[in-house]
Scaffold this active site. Structure first.
Site, mmCIF file in Angstrom:
data_model
loop_
_atom_site.group_PDB
_atom_site.id
_atom_site.type_symbol
_atom_site.label_atom_id
_atom_site.label_comp_id
_atom_site.label_asym_id
_atom_site.label_seq_id
_atom_site.Cartn_x
_atom_site.Cartn_y
_atom_site.Cartn_z
ATOM 1 N N TYR A 31 15.543 51.717 69.022
ATOM 2 C CA TYR A 31 16.986 51.658 69.300
ATOM 3 C C TYR A 31 17.603 53.052 69.152
ATOM 4 C CZ TYR A 31 21.954 50.881 68.288
ATOM 5 O OH TYR A 31 23.328 50.956 68.279
ATOM 6 N N THR A 46 25.599 56.270 68.012
ATOM 7 C CA THR A 46 25.426 55.577 66.729
ATOM 8 C C THR A 46 24.847 56.459 65.630
ATOM 9 O OG1 THR A 46 24.001 53.935 65.649
ATOM 10 C CG2 THR A 46 23.271 54.703 67.756
ATOM 11 N N GLU A 81 22.623 55.534 63.783
ATOM 12 C CA GLU A 81 21.170 55.285 63.752
ATOM 13 C C GLU A 81 20.429 56.483 64.369
ATOM 14 O OE1 GLU A 81 19.716 52.694 62.208
ATOM 15 O OE2 GLU A 81 17.673 52.933 62.951
ATOM 16 N N SER A 102 21.628 45.835 70.594
ATOM 17 C CA SER A 102 22.156 46.586 69.452
ATOM 18 C C SER A 102 21.456 46.278 68.134
ATOM 19 C CB SER A 102 23.658 46.302 69.317
ATOM 20 O OG SER A 102 23.841 44.973 68.876
ATOM 21 N N GLY A 114 30.714 41.223 72.957
ATOM 22 C CA GLY A 114 30.215 41.576 71.623
ATOM 23 C C GLY A 114 31.351 41.780 70.629
ATOM 24 N N LYS A 153 19.245 55.451 72.129
ATOM 25 C CA LYS A 153 20.648 55.884 72.041
ATOM 26 C C LYS A 153 20.734 57.413 72.014
ATOM 27 C CE LYS A 153 23.479 52.227 71.653
ATOM 28 N NZ LYS A 153 24.785 52.042 72.273
ATOM 29 N N HIS A 198 29.935 49.219 61.407
ATOM 30 C CA HIS A 198 31.253 48.595 61.245
ATOM 31 C C HIS A 198 31.121 47.105 61.502
ATOM 32 C CE1 HIS A 198 30.791 50.514 65.182
ATOM 33 N NE2 HIS A 198 31.377 49.422 65.683
#
Ligand code: NAP
Ligand code: GDD
Length: 344
Positions: free
Chosen positions: A151, A128, A130, A87, A14, A155, A183
């Site tokens: 998601y 994250t 998120e 992701s 990734g 996480k 990012h």
């Protein structure tokens, strides 16, 4: 001679995985990457490092406990960077089980393999922003989490159970997490909004595409450069004691701002008119090159992420180097060059 440090990176194919691999090779580590089988070539970003035998690829999926255990036995890592994830936030609404399976249980399998093998490996978990979801900005380590996507929920469960929870339960386990805000880079997946914008505007500039369709132009994000952010991951693993850190630039922009900045870097200037789903962006010549399509709206949106990374700045000595403007220009120029050379 001093023994080389060893690292295992999950998600090495990734965006972040490729930057971490390069960083660790530069620092003299022996680097191993866990890669799942794919019908396509997953190694585009890593070809040179593999050819030069600077990284070793081990096959395994985050769904497969046995493969994770074997990868640990082979790599014997001092440091583990757990970057593997489904992701894509938008896709997680369509595939919530996958988000749970990889982003939550995947970390569980890895942590249990480390515990069962009585390994001393330090673990970095890719948490994250998120997870903050609808929490009021600016967000830092003390902000209560309010995730709104499958998601973000997966996480957060991973963060609460296996990072914060297991750190208390197993005092000898070194596990830390970076709560990273968005990012980006020229290596960003093409479905994320910044890269979708840079590649589309490059094609429009070269006359290969008429317009780009986007979703919520008003969404606000704190966008930094992936190359800067992976340094923070490494710094966290060099600490004596594990802790969690917000990593962010502290600057916020809308999706519309990112379009404007990318266009500027390509010498295109956009004038906006209309509102809601009728909003359009036109060139100076009056050609519509940005449209809004409801298809790209999420069932629930995270409107405003803005990070306060004061703790990382104080304790890790970390700070971002690349500005929003330079990031947009870097991505625009890289895509312009790549698209032009593919269409020569
Ligand atoms: P990315 O480009 O989407 O990379 C994800 C990696 O995970 C890829 O190497 C992918 O492999 C691998 N992967 C997915 N499912 C897997 C599975 N079942 N088994 C093994 N590997 C699997 O993501 P990224 O932007 O580099 O982000 C790295 C990590 O940071 C992710 O955990 C992400 O959730 C988190 N994060 C990212 C950001 C950001 O803004 N970039 C911010 C906060 C947190 P394939 O190549 O085979 O698909
Ligand atoms: N992808 C996408 N495509 N997003 C769009 C579009 C579009 O056409 N139009 C508007 N957006 C908006 C999304 O609704 C969202 O508000 C914002 O642009 C950013 O979307 P993404 O680039 O897909 O990133 P993200 O913020 O949802 O998720 C990324 O950052 C998280 C950290 O906050 C991913 O990298 C996650 O893995 C990461 O955890």
């Amino acid at each position: 001679m001093k023994k080389k440090k060893r690292a295992l990176i999950t998600g090495i194919t990734g965006q972040d995985g490729s930057y971490v691999a390069e960083l660790l090779v530069r620092k003299g580590y022996e680097v191993f990457g866990l890669v799942r089988r794919s019908s396509n070539d997953p190694f585009v970003r890593l070809k040179e490092l593999i050819r030069e035998r600077k990284i070793t690829i081990l096959y395994g999926d985050m769904r497969d406990s046995g493969a994770i255990r074997r990868a640990l036995e082979r790599a014997e890592p001092d440091e583990i960077y757990n970057l593997a994830a489904q992701s894509d936030v938008g896709i997680s609404f369509m595939c919530p089980e996958e988000a749970g399976e990889i982003n939550y249980h995947g970390l569980g399998r890895l942590v249990h393999a480390v515990l069962d093998g009585r390994l001393r490996s330090k673990i970095y978990q890719a948490s994250t922003s998120e997870m903050f979801g609808s929490a009021k900005p600016p967000q830092n380590e003390n902000t209560p989490f309010q995730p709104v996507s499958p998601y973000g929920v997966a996480k957060l469960r991973a963060h609460e159970d296996y990072v914060v929870g297991y750190r208390k339960k197993y005092p000898d386990l070194f596990i830390c997490s970076g709560i990273l805000f968005n990012h980006e880079s020229p290596r960003r997946g093409q479905h994320f909004v910044t890269r979708k914008i840079s590649i589309s505007l490059a094609k429009i500039k070269l006359g290969l595409q008429d317009y780009v369709e986007l979703g919520n132009l008003n969404a606000r994000r704190d966008w930094g450069y992936a190359g800067d952010f992976v340094e923070a991951m490494w710094l966290m693993l060099q600490r004596e004691k594990p802790a969690d850190y917000v990593i962010a630039t502290g600057q916020v922009h809308t999706v519309r701002d990112f379009v404007n900045e990318t266009a500027k870097a390509l010498d295109m200037h956009i004038a906006w008119s209309g509102s809601g789903t009728r909003e359009v962006g036109k060139t100076e010549a009056g050609k519509v090159i940005v449209r809004v399509n409801k298809k790209f709206f999420r069932p629930v949106e995270v409107d405003h992420l803005l990070g306060d990374s004061g703790k990382a700045r104080r304790e890790l000595g970390w700070k971002p180097r690349v500005s929003f403007e330079d990031l947009a220009a870097m991505m625009a120029k890289a895509d312009l060059e790549a698209v032009a050379s593919e269409n020569k």
